[in-house]
Design a protein around this motif. Structure first.
Motif, PDB file in Angstrom:
ATOM      1  N   GLN B   3      75.404  45.515   2.344  1.00 25.22           N
ATOM      2  CA  GLN B   3      74.315  46.078   3.126  1.00 25.22           C
ATOM      3  C   GLN B   3      74.881  46.759   4.357  1.00 25.22           C
ATOM      4  OE1 GLN B   3      71.184  46.568   3.198  1.00 25.22           O
ATOM      5  NE2 GLN B   3      70.485  46.509   5.300  1.00 25.22           N
ATOM      6  N   THR B   4      75.208  48.014   4.168  1.00 25.18           N
ATOM      7  CA  THR B   4      75.707  48.694   5.355  1.00 25.18           C
ATOM      8  C   THR B   4      74.709  49.717   5.854  1.00 25.18           C
ATOM      9  OG1 THR B   4      76.883  50.161   3.871  1.00 25.18           O
ATOM     10  CG2 THR B   4      78.140  48.405   4.871  1.00 25.18           C
ATOM     11  N   GLN B   5      73.827  50.085   4.967  1.00 24.82           N
ATOM     12  CA  GLN B   5      72.759  50.957   5.412  1.00 24.82           C
ATOM     13  C   GLN B   5      71.795  50.143   6.251  1.00 24.82           C
ATOM     14  OE1 GLN B   5      73.248  54.020   4.631  1.00 24.82           O
ATOM     15  NE2 GLN B   5      74.958  53.459   3.320  1.00 24.82           N
ATOM     16  N   SER B   6      71.049  50.835   7.034  1.00 22.26           N
ATOM     17  CA  SER B   6      70.063  50.122   7.839  1.00 22.26           C
ATOM     18  C   SER B   6      69.118  49.370   6.927  1.00 22.26           C
ATOM     19  CB  SER B   6      69.263  51.100   8.690  1.00 22.26           C
ATOM     20  OG  SER B   6      68.250  50.414   9.365  1.00 22.26           O
ATOM     21  N   SER B   7      68.709  48.255   7.406  1.00 19.60           N
ATOM     22  CA  SER B   7      67.832  47.382   6.649  1.00 19.60           C
ATOM     23  C   SER B   7      66.503  48.041   6.331  1.00 19.60           C
ATOM     24  CB  SER B   7      67.582  46.132   7.460  1.00 19.60           C
ATOM     25  OG  SER B   7      67.204  46.527   8.762  1.00 19.60           O
ATOM     26  N   LYS B  65      66.415  32.508  13.385  1.00 16.97           N
ATOM     27  CA  LYS B  65      67.660  32.912  12.727  1.00 16.97           C
ATOM     28  C   LYS B  65      67.376  33.565  11.384  1.00 16.97           C
ATOM     29  CE  LYS B  65      70.246  29.186  12.743  1.00 16.97           C
ATOM     30  NZ  LYS B  65      71.356  28.336  12.225  1.00 16.97           N
ATOM     31  N   ALA B  66      66.387  33.020  10.688  1.00 22.70           N
ATOM     32  CA  ALA B  66      66.086  33.535   9.347  1.00 22.70           C
ATOM     33  C   ALA B  66      65.684  35.002   9.391  1.00 22.70           C
ATOM     34  CB  ALA B  66      64.992  32.701   8.700  1.00 22.70           C
ATOM     35  N   THR B  67      65.063  35.394  10.465  1.00 19.33           N
ATOM     36  CA  THR B  67      64.656  36.796  10.585  1.00 19.33           C
ATOM     37  C   THR B  67      65.877  37.709  10.638  1.00 19.33           C
ATOM     38  OG1 THR B  67      62.667  36.126  11.755  1.00 19.33           O
ATOM     39  CG2 THR B  67      63.316  38.422  11.949  1.00 19.33           C
ATOM     40  N   VAL B  68      66.907  37.257  11.290  1.00 20.53           N
ATOM     41  CA  VAL B  68      68.143  38.033  11.293  1.00 20.53           C
ATOM     42  C   VAL B  68      68.692  38.122   9.884  1.00 20.53           C
ATOM     43  CG1 VAL B  68      70.476  38.219  12.209  1.00 20.53           C
ATOM     44  CG2 VAL B  68      68.652  37.288  13.648  1.00 20.53           C
ATOM     45  N   TYR B  69      68.800  36.965   9.252  1.00 14.73           N
ATOM     46  CA  TYR B  69      69.393  36.957   7.917  1.00 14.73           C
ATOM     47  C   TYR B  69      68.513  37.670   6.892  1.00 14.73           C
ATOM     48  CZ  TYR B  69      73.107  33.800   9.321  1.00 14.73           C
ATOM     49  OH  TYR B  69      74.217  33.269   9.912  1.00 14.73           O
ATOM     50  N   ARG B  70      67.248  37.777   7.139  1.00 18.43           N
ATOM     51  CA  ARG B  70      66.381  38.484   6.207  1.00 18.43           C
ATOM     52  C   ARG B  70      66.790  39.945   6.116  1.00 18.43           C
ATOM     53  NH1 ARG B  70      61.940  35.258   6.006  1.00 18.43           N
ATOM     54  NH2 ARG B  70      61.737  35.231   8.266  1.00 18.43           N
ATOM     55  N   TRP B  71      67.262  40.480   7.220  1.00 15.90           N
ATOM     56  CA  TRP B  71      67.465  41.924   7.253  1.00 15.90           C
ATOM     57  C   TRP B  71      68.920  42.333   7.292  1.00 15.90           C
ATOM     58  CZ3 TRP B  71      63.436  43.846   5.401  1.00 15.90           C
ATOM     59  CH2 TRP B  71      62.180  43.301   5.683  1.00 15.90           C
ATOM     60  N   TRP B  72      69.783  41.461   7.686  1.00 15.16           N
ATOM     61  CA  TRP B  72      71.205  41.777   7.683  1.00 15.16           C
ATOM     62  C   TRP B  72      71.945  40.666   6.962  1.00 15.16           C
ATOM     63  CZ3 TRP B  72      68.151  42.564  12.011  1.00 15.16           C
ATOM     64  CH2 TRP B  72      68.045  43.890  12.465  1.00 15.16           C
ATOM     65  N   PRO B  73      72.787  41.022   6.028  1.00 12.58           N
ATOM     66  CA  PRO B  73      73.426  39.978   5.224  1.00 12.58           C
ATOM     67  C   PRO B  73      74.451  39.181   6.016  1.00 12.58           C
ATOM     68  CG  PRO B  73      74.306  42.123   4.658  1.00 12.58           C
ATOM     69  CD  PRO B  73      73.170  42.371   5.610  1.00 12.58           C
ATOM     70  N   ASP B  74      75.038  39.796   7.015  1.00 18.61           N
ATOM     71  CA  ASP B  74      76.025  39.048   7.796  1.00 18.61           C
ATOM     72  C   ASP B  74      76.255  39.726   9.137  1.00 18.61           C
ATOM     73  OD1 ASP B  74      77.747  41.222   7.371  1.00 18.61           O
ATOM     74  OD2 ASP B  74      78.423  40.348   5.489  1.00 18.61           O
ATOM     75  N   LYS B  75      77.087  39.112   9.903  1.00 16.80           N
ATOM     76  CA  LYS B  75      77.347  39.568  11.262  1.00 16.80           C
ATOM     77  C   LYS B  75      77.838  41.002  11.277  1.00 16.80           C
ATOM     78  CE  LYS B  75      80.647  37.456  13.539  1.00 16.80           C
ATOM     79  NZ  LYS B  75      81.409  36.462  14.354  1.00 16.80           N
ATOM     80  N   GLY B  76      78.698  41.320  10.318  1.00 15.23           N
ATOM     81  CA  GLY B  76      79.262  42.656  10.273  1.00 15.23           C
ATOM     82  C   GLY B  76      78.192  43.730  10.166  1.00 15.23           C
ATOM     83  N   ALA B  77      77.301  43.541   9.210  1.00 16.29           N
ATOM     84  CA  ALA B  77      76.258  44.536   9.001  1.00 16.29           C
ATOM     85  C   ALA B  77      75.393  44.672  10.251  1.00 16.29           C
ATOM     86  CB  ALA B  77      75.404  44.118   7.807  1.00 16.29           C
ATOM     87  N   LEU B  78      75.137  43.563  10.861  1.00 14.10           N
ATOM     88  CA  LEU B  78      74.323  43.582  12.076  1.00 14.10           C
ATOM     89  C   LEU B  78      75.019  44.375  13.174  1.00 14.10           C
ATOM     90  CD1 LEU B  78      72.037  42.644  13.897  1.00 14.10           C
ATOM     91  CD2 LEU B  78      73.266  40.494  14.222  1.00 14.10           C
ATOM     92  N   VAL B  79      76.295  44.103  13.336  1.00 15.16           N
ATOM     93  CA  VAL B  79      77.038  44.759  14.403  1.00 15.16           C
ATOM     94  C   VAL B  79      77.138  46.261  14.147  1.00 15.16           C
ATOM     95  CG1 VAL B  79      79.351  44.987  15.394  1.00 15.16           C
ATOM     96  CG2 VAL B  79      78.302  42.735  15.158  1.00 15.16           C
ATOM     97  N   VAL B  80      77.366  46.619  12.907  1.00 14.71           N
ATOM     98  CA  VAL B  80      77.422  48.044  12.588  1.00 14.71           C
ATOM     99  C   VAL B  80      76.094  48.707  12.924  1.00 14.71           C
ATOM    100  CG1 VAL B  80      77.487  49.682  10.689  1.00 14.71           C
ATOM    101  CG2 VAL B  80      79.223  47.919  10.859  1.00 14.71           C
TER     102      VAL B  80
END
Lengths: 238, 238, 238, 238
Positions: B3-7, B65-80
């Motif tokens: 998941q590198t594209q925006s959620s 926390k679940a809301t974060v994980y719902r949309w980004w698979p991991d820290k990397g994707a979020l940071v990108v």
DNA sequence: AGATAAGCGAGACGGTACGTCCCGTCTTCTG
DNA sequence: CAGAAGACGGGACGTACCGTCTCGCTTATCT
């Protein structure tokens, strides 16, 4: 200050303690130290800096966690030591009489390191160093600086021979040459090959040399003779 | 795939969902998404990638926390995503009629980003990318590539104008120019200043240009005239 | 204050929360709680208090360590809960119309507990309580006090029936009766048998009763008739 | 078997070695031994058995850990030695001609010990003994037994004087008397005072004496005359 | 209007690793 | 050889986050 020097200095092996007397207590186990460093290197070739756990290092080395912490304050210092002790006597510069040759030879050696399993350690150190100032500092002081010192001499010899302009900023030149390698190594947007290194040298050094005579090594392009007298530099550098 | 594209693609905001109908259920909270990205950026300016915890992001954003994980698979994707959404419309190239000017202008903009608080995010992404292939890939695709595309055009204009040799490897040139910046940014062995950028351009472009006429901006060194007749490139590039 | 009450009070099971609303978040796992208490009891029957590790309890219960710490602040509180929940509805007093009978019956039940595998828990609690004030306090409040309350009633009935002097210090009497049991249980200098209990009662209660008629159960010694008229108490107690 | 005897026996001080020759090598340091025992006592007055660490004892005594382990096999043995060496010549029985007086005097001395800083050591030994059989055994053999031996003589004198019935189980009587003290000392559910001791004696000994004439010391309760004719013992004991 | 569905905050869950403390043993040098 | 010193392999501590889950609640679409 941070423990960035090798831990050898806190308590020495017998005889390694220049003038003073032995510290009291059981001396450190050189065996343990090496096992830890070896395990760190080994594990870093499988994972990155963030994934490396002291727990795993200790287990892999057959050592108590406390032994690791006794000698390295944190993962960063450990990784730097592991890196340094596995790259200590490499990557020297030759003195062939040609800056171009000396630089491209060393750059190719560096390339080989980066592409080997030990390259993982380099990227781990740089990655870790982005949030641990001591780590990147150690990388600079224990890896970068010694090589730069040698590079300065190589470049100065080139200056004396007239291959390079005398007012050239050596660090700038080295950043340009090596930065291209580091960038491709870290961002991985393109292959990191010997041709690439050759082309960097050709672009930068033939541009920066009075006579741009040295062709990139192993390129198919026609080379046109390594004549000593042509190839002028841009006005700013002459 | 990662998941590198925006959620945005999993469930869209109203109207963003091309042909289809709205999915049932409560739609995602755009408010939450932005709070998360904002918190991620904010926290990354204080710590590095490794130190950033999803836990802290969620807490700081007032989000589960679940809301974060719902949309980004991991820290990397979020940071990108956080990086991309904070750097979207910047760092474009001008068209001044001079490669030198266009490049050095953009490089200085890039420099400004690196030196700003957002520079921490760049180093976090590169650091994280050393052990997370998806992260560095996302950096390439969402940050590097678009800028390179623009750069190619700038450089090709230069070729057409005769400022650059036609057989020049554009990626090589860009790696040399930007690599020097990245290297100093990541290894921090010397100051990253506008003078430095100017000197990079001078060294590389005056060397790589048929007539190296553009002096480095604001350097004290005597520039000695941008005489048109010297400054030849090495044979391979001419 | 220390967490000596059952953890049930921090977050309740549905419906257990008298007037208020449910606390937010995932409710505690009653299953986990019981598994932990069960494992604690089980392990305490194999080792002592000092040897019991939270690590082992968690592992044995198939539970994360943090789950244990979420609900019990330390080993002591956990052990008390484990003890209390395994001894909750036992050791009640009968009402046979005779203080002697009621007391010796209950004392024998207590003896049975001490000699069972659960006795290890009692000694663990008392041992642990010597360095953890909260632990011994919990033992008093959750084990000793409820039993004493019942014992008071039994003894008061005896007073009303004239079996005991009215000005008798009940706690003193109970300490003397049970102290002998605790002492032998803890110091283990002699067997802790039903005969022993019988003899304690005979010595203390026949001494403390106006007519010491109840012979020790199952003793071989010639008892010489439980004559109702002798066995007077010392003047102070009559 | 367990090392519960003082370590003195392994290697003796000069002269203490009956017929044999001096062992070779440096003799043990009596100074170190005493420092260790002193530190153990001191630390036990601050913490409990479980909290006491050999590490801390050694550090506090200015002694190497190995020196502790050389002479005591484990914490239990050390604590017993520390306890014994600090209580060696105390708690003897008088011979006043009255069992009541002799017992209550000694019990009050014992009480004083329990309430002093050394009481912490007693509770530590009993606590530790719950999971270390050797420790409680040492407590019995080195502390309890010697006192019991003396107590037997006191009680037998009472028998001979007719103060006690001849068929009285001495250990039972002592357990009842001292058990009450131990219980209150360990469980701490009520004050451990001299009045309490007096009342124990009054209840048990006046009950167990043919004529319960000795009133509890300093009690406020009206004692109603130590009339000689009542206060008989239960049939079993007469 | 009601049913159905998914997102929301909260926070507990089983885990992994952290960095520290102490265990009991060992290895060195000094007395 | 005992002693102080202190490193060694090991095990447990109590904490921080991981990524998942289970709650009650809210906000939507679909009957």
């Amino acid at each position: 200050m941070r423990q960035t020097q090798s831990s050898v200095q806190k308590q020495s092996q017998p005889g390694n303690n220049a003038g003073g007397k032995r510290l009291p207590g059981r001396p450190r186990s050189e065996q343990a130290r090496q096992a830890i460093l070896r395990s760190t290197s080994r594990l870093l070739q499988r994972t990155g800096f963030a994934e490396l756990s002291i727990e795993a290092v200790a287990a892999h080395a057959g050592v108590g966690k406390a032994t690791v912490y006794r000698w390295w304050p944190d993962k960063g210092a450990l990784v730097v030591d592991a890196f340094a002790s596995s790259a200590e006597d490499e990557l020297h510069f030759a003195d062939s009489g040609s800056v171009y040759k000396d630089m491209s030879l060393q750059m190719n050696q560096f390339l080989a390191v980066l592409r080997s399993r030990r390259g993982r350690i380099v990227s781990a150190v740089i990655a870790g160093g982005q949030s641990d100032p001591g780590l990147i500092q150690a990388f600079r002081e224990r890896f970068l600086r010694p090589r730069r010192q040698e590079a300065y001499q190589t470049l100065r010899r080139g200056m004396e021979r007239g291959e390079l302009p005398r007012n050239l900023d050596l660090d700038l030149l080295l950043d340009v040459l090596y930065g291209a390698i580091y960038m491709r190594f870290l961002i991985r947007h393109a292959q990191l090959t010997e041709d690439y290194v050759a082309e960097i040298c050709h672009l930068v050094l033939n541009g920066a040399t009075k006579n741009g005579s040295h062709p990139p090594r192993s390129t198919k392009r026609t080379v046109g003779g390594g004549n000593g007298r042509n190839g002028k530099l841009g006005a700013a550098l002459t």
